[in-house]
Scaffold this motif. Sequence first.
Motif, short mmCIF file in Angstrom:
data_model
loop_
_atom_site.label_atom_id
_atom_site.label_comp_id
_atom_site.label_asym_id
_atom_site.label_seq_id
_atom_site.Cartn_x
_atom_site.Cartn_y
_atom_site.Cartn_z
N PRO A 55 0.80 -1.23 0.00
CA PRO A 55 0.00 0.00 0.00
C PRO A 55 0.83 1.28 0.00
CG PRO A 55 -0.10 -1.08 2.15
CD PRO A 55 0.63 -2.01 1.23
N LEU A 56 2.00 1.26 0.59
CA LEU A 56 2.73 2.51 0.77
C LEU A 56 4.20 2.39 0.41
CD1 LEU A 56 2.31 5.40 1.83
CD2 LEU A 56 3.00 4.58 4.07
N ALA A 57 4.83 1.33 0.85
CA ALA A 57 6.27 1.15 0.61
C ALA A 57 6.51 0.80 -0.85
CB ALA A 57 6.81 0.05 1.52
N LYS A 58 7.63 1.28 -1.39
CA LYS A 58 7.98 0.99 -2.79
C LYS A 58 9.46 0.67 -2.89
CE LYS A 58 3.85 1.82 -4.16
NZ LYS A 58 3.08 0.68 -3.71
N PHE A 59 9.77 -0.33 -3.71
CA PHE A 59 11.16 -0.66 -4.01
C PHE A 59 11.68 0.26 -5.10
CE2 PHE A 59 9.92 -4.89 -2.33
CZ PHE A 59 10.93 -5.04 -1.39
N ALA A 60 12.99 0.51 -5.07
CA ALA A 60 13.65 1.30 -6.11
C ALA A 60 15.11 0.87 -6.17
CB ALA A 60 13.56 2.80 -5.79
N TYR A 61 15.78 1.26 -7.25
CA TYR A 61 17.24 1.10 -7.32
C TYR A 61 17.86 2.43 -6.91
CZ TYR A 61 16.32 -3.09 -10.15
OH TYR A 61 15.89 -4.31 -10.59
N ASP A 62 18.88 2.40 -6.06
CA ASP A 62 19.54 3.66 -5.69
C ASP A 62 20.68 3.95 -6.68
OD1 ASP A 62 21.79 2.17 -4.96
OD2 ASP A 62 21.52 2.45 -2.81
N GLU A 63 21.43 5.03 -6.40
CA GLU A 63 22.46 5.44 -7.36
C GLU A 63 23.59 4.44 -7.48
OE1 GLU A 63 22.80 7.65 -3.43
OE2 GLU A 63 21.25 7.42 -4.97
N ASP A 64 23.74 3.53 -6.51
CA ASP A 64 24.77 2.48 -6.60
C ASP A 64 24.25 1.22 -7.29
OD1 ASP A 64 26.62 4.05 -5.18
OD2 ASP A 64 25.78 3.39 -3.27
N GLY A 65 22.96 1.23 -7.65
CA GLY A 65 22.37 0.05 -8.28
C GLY A 65 21.84 -0.94 -7.27
N ASP A 66 21.94 -0.62 -5.97
CA ASP A 66 21.38 -1.48 -4.94
C ASP A 66 19.87 -1.27 -4.86
OD1 ASP A 66 23.90 -2.46 -4.20
OD2 ASP A 66 24.23 -0.83 -2.78
N VAL A 67 19.19 -2.23 -4.23
CA VAL A 67 17.74 -2.12 -4.05
C VAL A 67 17.47 -1.43 -2.72
CG1 VAL A 67 15.58 -3.40 -3.84
CG2 VAL A 67 17.35 -4.22 -5.41
N SER A 68 16.61 -0.42 -2.75
CA SER A 68 16.15 0.23 -1.52
C SER A 68 14.64 0.03 -1.42
CB SER A 68 16.48 1.72 -1.54
OG SER A 68 15.76 2.38 -2.57
N ILE A 69 14.10 0.21 -0.22
CA ILE A 69 12.65 0.22 -0.03
C ILE A 69 12.33 1.53 0.68
CG2 ILE A 69 12.80 -1.23 2.05
CD1 ILE A 69 10.03 -2.35 1.28
N ASN A 70 11.33 2.25 0.18
CA ASN A 70 11.09 3.63 0.58
C ASN A 70 9.62 3.90 0.82
OD1 ASN A 70 13.91 4.52 -0.55
ND2 ASN A 70 12.89 3.47 -2.23
#
Length: 131
Positions: free
Chosen positions: A78-93
């Motif tokens: 519902p709220l959290a979203k995965f993304a790739y950060d500037e290093d190419g790692d996966v973040s959740i935000n």
Amino acid sequence: SLHDALPICHLDQLGWDAKPHGAGTLRSVHETDEGEMVVYLRLHANWLVASVVPFLATKGDNSFELGRWLLRMNRDMPLAKFAYDEDGDVSINIELPTENLDFSEVKWALEELLEQATTHRATLRSAAEDV
């Protein structure tokens, strides 16, 4: 500064011990069933942004299957979203508009972030062991 704006984040009420981490960012460490989760919080224009970075350290070596899985999870959360950060790692935000932000919204959002991060880390760990 972000520290002056902390009341908007309600971190003290939540029992979150957040320490300054560079300009405009706070860092908070949480023990979960899947080990330590480090959450970074920052106020960005009119948004409160909280991120677990890196959620999954891949250094950009992200398979097509992982990308598809992350997008499928994004659709279902519902709220959290995965993304790739500037290093190419996966973040959740999570991102919350700061206007009229109240304690219950912040509490729900940050708990959701930690819950989703913990659940999905467990899923990815077991998937990696199956390979």
